[in-house]
Structure formats: C-alpha cells, structure tokens
Motif scaffolding. Structure first.
Motif, mmCIF file in Angstrom:
data_model
loop_
_atom_site.group_PDB
_atom_site.id
_atom_site.type_symbol
_atom_site.label_atom_id
_atom_site.label_comp_id
_atom_site.label_asym_id
_atom_site.label_seq_id
_atom_site.Cartn_x
_atom_site.Cartn_y
_atom_site.Cartn_z
ATOM 1 N N GLY A 58 0.821 -1.220 0.000
ATOM 2 C CA GLY A 58 0.000 0.000 0.000
ATOM 3 C C GLY A 58 0.847 1.259 0.000
ATOM 4 N N THR A 59 0.503 2.157 0.901
ATOM 5 C CA THR A 59 1.232 3.427 0.995
ATOM 6 C C THR A 59 2.705 3.181 1.328
ATOM 7 O OG1 THR A 59 -0.684 4.780 1.489
ATOM 8 C CG2 THR A 59 1.387 5.498 2.456
ATOM 9 N N SER A 60 2.983 2.169 2.131
ATOM 10 C CA SER A 60 4.381 1.880 2.478
ATOM 11 C C SER A 60 5.161 1.407 1.253
ATOM 12 C CB SER A 60 4.445 0.829 3.592
ATOM 13 O OG SER A 60 3.868 1.346 4.770
ATOM 14 N N VAL A 155 -7.314 5.583 9.140
ATOM 15 C CA VAL A 155 -6.990 4.416 8.317
ATOM 16 C C VAL A 155 -6.072 4.828 7.148
ATOM 17 C CG1 VAL A 155 -7.969 2.700 6.744
ATOM 18 C CG2 VAL A 155 -9.001 3.073 8.992
ATOM 19 N N ALA A 156 -6.300 6.023 6.636
ATOM 20 C CA ALA A 156 -5.440 6.501 5.547
ATOM 21 C C ALA A 156 -4.108 6.937 6.129
ATOM 22 C CB ALA A 156 -6.107 7.669 4.837
ATOM 23 N N SER A 157 -3.042 6.378 5.616
ATOM 24 C CA SER A 157 -1.724 6.745 6.120
ATOM 25 C C SER A 157 -1.310 8.090 5.524
ATOM 26 C CB SER A 157 -0.731 5.651 5.720
ATOM 27 O OG SER A 157 0.522 5.941 6.266
ATOM 28 N N LYS A 244 -8.986 7.152 -3.663
ATOM 29 C CA LYS A 244 -9.977 6.074 -3.780
ATOM 30 C C LYS A 244 -10.318 5.471 -2.434
ATOM 31 C CE LYS A 244 -6.504 3.339 -6.065
ATOM 32 N NZ LYS A 244 -5.984 2.958 -7.350
ATOM 33 N N GLU A 245 -9.360 5.355 -1.536
ATOM 34 C CA GLU A 245 -9.703 4.670 -0.277
ATOM 35 C C GLU A 245 -10.602 5.507 0.630
ATOM 36 O OE1 GLU A 245 -6.608 3.513 2.513
ATOM 37 O OE2 GLU A 245 -5.393 5.235 1.997
ATOM 38 N N ILE A 246 -10.524 6.826 0.507
ATOM 39 C CA ILE A 246 -11.277 7.678 1.425
ATOM 40 C C ILE A 246 -12.558 8.233 0.796
ATOM 41 C CG2 ILE A 246 -11.115 9.825 2.797
ATOM 42 C CD1 ILE A 246 -9.505 7.457 3.869
HETATM 43 O O1 M6R Z 1 1.004 -0.803 8.315
HETATM 44 P P1 M6R Z 1 1.545 -0.888 6.911
HETATM 45 O O2 M6R Z 1 2.360 0.291 6.555
HETATM 46 O O3 M6R Z 1 2.305 -2.160 6.659
HETATM 47 O O4 M6R Z 1 0.272 -0.906 5.994
HETATM 48 C C1 M6R Z 1 0.354 -1.086 4.619
HETATM 49 C C2 M6R Z 1 -0.960 -0.767 3.953
HETATM 50 O O5 M6R Z 1 -1.972 -1.601 4.413
HETATM 51 C C3 M6R Z 1 -1.360 0.699 4.189
HETATM 52 O O6 M6R Z 1 -0.370 1.597 3.804
HETATM 53 C C4 M6R Z 1 -2.671 1.026 3.433
HETATM 54 O O7 M6R Z 1 -2.436 1.023 2.058
HETATM 55 C C5 M6R Z 1 -3.220 2.372 3.923
HETATM 56 N N1 M6R Z 1 -4.615 2.287 4.170
HETATM 57 C C6 M6R Z 1 -2.962 3.481 2.952
HETATM 58 O O8 M6R Z 1 -3.478 4.697 3.359
#
Ligand code: M6R
Length: 365
Positions: A58-60, A155-157, A244-246
C-alpha cells in the motif's frame, strides 16, 4: 484527542510539520552527523551491503519507491522494491550481501512480515522501518528504525508516509557516510534544505482551503488520473490510492512517460487530471504531459512550484508548493493530495477515519 479537528486524518495531516521537526532533531546531531540510536546494526555490517530489496504494501510500498531513489542516489546501492504479497511468493534472489528492508507503519502487515521471514530464511540481514516499535515486524527483524510519526489512528496513512520518506532519506545519507560517497559539506548542504521543510509544509497547510475548492468542483467526477515523473511518480500513485480509499472515487496514478502508452485514451472533458509538475529535472516533460491533456480537453489540476507561470497558464486550477531540491519535492507535493482525498470524502459525505471495507492494519493475507 482530535483537538480542534473533525477527524484524525485531518489532525494527522496537520501534524506533519511537528513530526518533521521531531525527526530532524532526533536524526541530526550537533556535529552534522546522522544518527539512528535505536538501530542495532553495526557500520561493519552496513558497510558490506551490496544490494537492497525493499518489501512493503500500500502506501508503504509507495514510500519504498521513493526510498529506492534515495538509496541509489545518495548511497549508490542498487535497490529493488517489491510488493510484499509478491515478494513472499516469488522465491526472490537474495544473497549474503543483500539487505532486505521492510517498511510498515503498523509493523503487523501479514505479507510484509512473511517477506522479512522469507529473507531471514535466506540469511539476509533484515532492517525494518516501523512506526510501532513494539510490533511483530520490529521484533522479527535484525534491527529497526523508528519512524517517530506518533500514533496514526486514521486508516489513511498520511504522516507515517512522509515520516517513512524522511527517515529513508536520512538513512541513505547515513549509508553514504559509511561508504564515503558524499562529503561532509555536501551532506551539510542537504541538511540545510531538510531543516526548511517544516515551515514549507506549514505554508502549504495554510492554504488548505484552495484544495477544498478543487474537491467541491470535482465532487461528481467518476474517475481521476494522477500523473508524475521521477521522484513524483510514487506521489501520483499515492495521490490516487488516497483518493480512492477515502472518497471512493476511482483513481489511477501513472508515470508521465507511460501516459501515451494507453491512459491518454481515457481523456475527455469530464476527467480531472492531477499533474504533479514542480520545477525539477523532469519539469519540461511534465509540461508536455499537461499540453497533451489540454489538447484533449481534460481538466488540469496542477501542483507546481511557486513562481512558475507556464503551468498555471495551462492549468484549469493550480496549487503551488515552495521551491525545493528535486529529491525533497515528494515530501511537499503529497500534502495537497492528502488534503484533496480528505476534502473529497467530506464533500461526498464519506467518513474519512472509517472507510468502508478497510482496516488500519491488514494482519491477514
Ligand atoms: O502498516 P503498513 O504500513 O504495513 O500498511 C500497509 C498498507 O496496508 C497501508 O499503507 C494502506 O495502504 C493504507 N490504508 C494506505 O493509506
């Protein structure tokens, strides 16, 4: 706990200047050296690293794509980035001098955990970047780096993403010091620029209302496209994921150079295209992308550098960011995109802190 903010997501977006100040203070010592006191990996071991493999989701994962550019630019170490869910099943080639880096805000993502365990089974060194130092991924790695973003509830990073970028930048400078790649003076000049970031982010956040107007105007769009190149290709992917996620508006991010290879077919007068075009080495190429969108009557929402006149002239809307060296632009350009996702959700009546079908940490496959 949300203070004056309606949602954790907005609070966390606005916390970024302070998060940056905290990280900068922790990572730079008085003698102009980078430090990672919590990282239990010796310079001897780090000095022998010949290749880096990043695994994240995901974001990471988007942060990993920026990290690759930092590790290659400053430490001159060949780096690959994999989605954790792919890495764990493809029997990756990882030999003795390969260091595997896991990036995870929560430190609990199942695929990323499986990836680092796979790496350990191949006798690779594993370093993880985590925001939760008491997490499973931190515990199961050889060493960890604390992102120091503070608890992220939304939830959104948001702040964890920029903290990932900043810590990876510092780590790449640390590695460049060990490998004698950059000189002290060069690193000092970079530190000077890094120190300016919190104030620059504040100046962006002070103009959040401008982004709210974008959200209002395009509330009815069915799809969004995000275009960026080089350091801001990951920003395009991240902007699209956030939206899209939010807000549940479909969005895709592309590298500007890929636009002609397919996505351009989507452009008509109904589609907003967010063009991330700060003044960098690839500025002219992004201007060409903007002209291609304009010729097809797409709506151009541009992120550009203060003082630029060409992009504002071409765009339907523009938002400027303060000037910064190329490699620091992704730390600034993503902020208006986080705000865009947040305000789009609000304008559409969605709940940003509890988006449907999503959990903060994905602890199952
Ligand atoms: O806790 P993590 O960084 O490993 O999570 C990875 C993804 O699940 C996380 O970044 C997800 O894509 C977020 N909801 C994005 O905003």
């Amino acid at each position: 706990e949300k203070g004056p903010y309606d949602h954790f997501m907005l609070k966390e977006i606005f916390e970024q200047p302070d998060v940056f100040r905290r990280i900068i203070e922790a990572r730079m010592d008085e003698k102009g050296k980078v430090r990672f006191p919590e990282m239990e990996m010796s310079n001897d071991v780090l000095g022998r690293v010949g290749r880096i493999l990043i695994t994240s989701a995901g974001t990471s994962w988007h942060a990993g794509l920026v990290g690759k550019l930092y590790f290659e630019k400053f430490a001159r170490i060949a780096t690959d980035v994999d989605l954790s869910s792919e890495f764990r099943y493809r029997n990756p080639i990882a030999e003795g001098d390969t260091m595997v880096i896991g990036i995870s805000q929560s430190g609990e993502t199942a695929d990323t955990l499986a990836g680092i365990l796979e790496a350990k089974s191949k006798f690779c060194r594993v370093l993880s970047f985590v925001n939760r130092v008491d997490s499973t991924i931190a515990r199961d790695s050889d060493a960890f780096i604390n992102l120091m973003a503070g608890p992220e509830i939304g939830v959104a990073s948001t702040k964890a993403y920029t903290a990932q970028l900043l810590n990876m930048l510092f780590f790449s400078l640390y590695m460049s010091g060990i490998r004698w790649i950059t000189q002290k003076e060069e690193r000092e000049a970079i530190f000077e620029e890094i120190r300016k970031l919190p104030v620059k982010i504040e100046s962006i956040l002070a103009r959040a209302e401008e982004i709210r107007h974008w959200a209002r105007e395009y509330i009815g769009a069915r799809d969004f496209i995000f275009l960026g190149r080089y350091y801001n290709h990951p920003t395009a992917l991240e902007g699209a994921l956030k939206l899209k996620e939010i807000s549940y508006i479909h969005a895709s991010g592309y590298a500007g150079g890929e636009f002609k290879h397919g996505p351009i077919a989507l452009i008509d007068e109904n589609i907003p295209v967010v063009c991330i075009a700060p003044k960098t080495e690839v500025y002219d190429k992004m201007v060409s992308n903007i002209q291609e969108v304009k010729a097809r009557k797409g709506k151009i929402l541009a992120i550009c550098t203060e003082g630029d006149t060409m992009v504002p002239d071409l765009a339907d809307h523009y938002f400027h960011i303060p000037a910064a060296p190329d490699f620091l632009t992704p730390l600034l350009t993503v902020i208006p995109l986080q705000l865009l996702a947040y305000y789009a959700a609000i304008e559409r009546g969605c709940e940003p802190d509890q988006p449907r079908n999503l959990a903060k940490s994905v602890t199952v496959e």
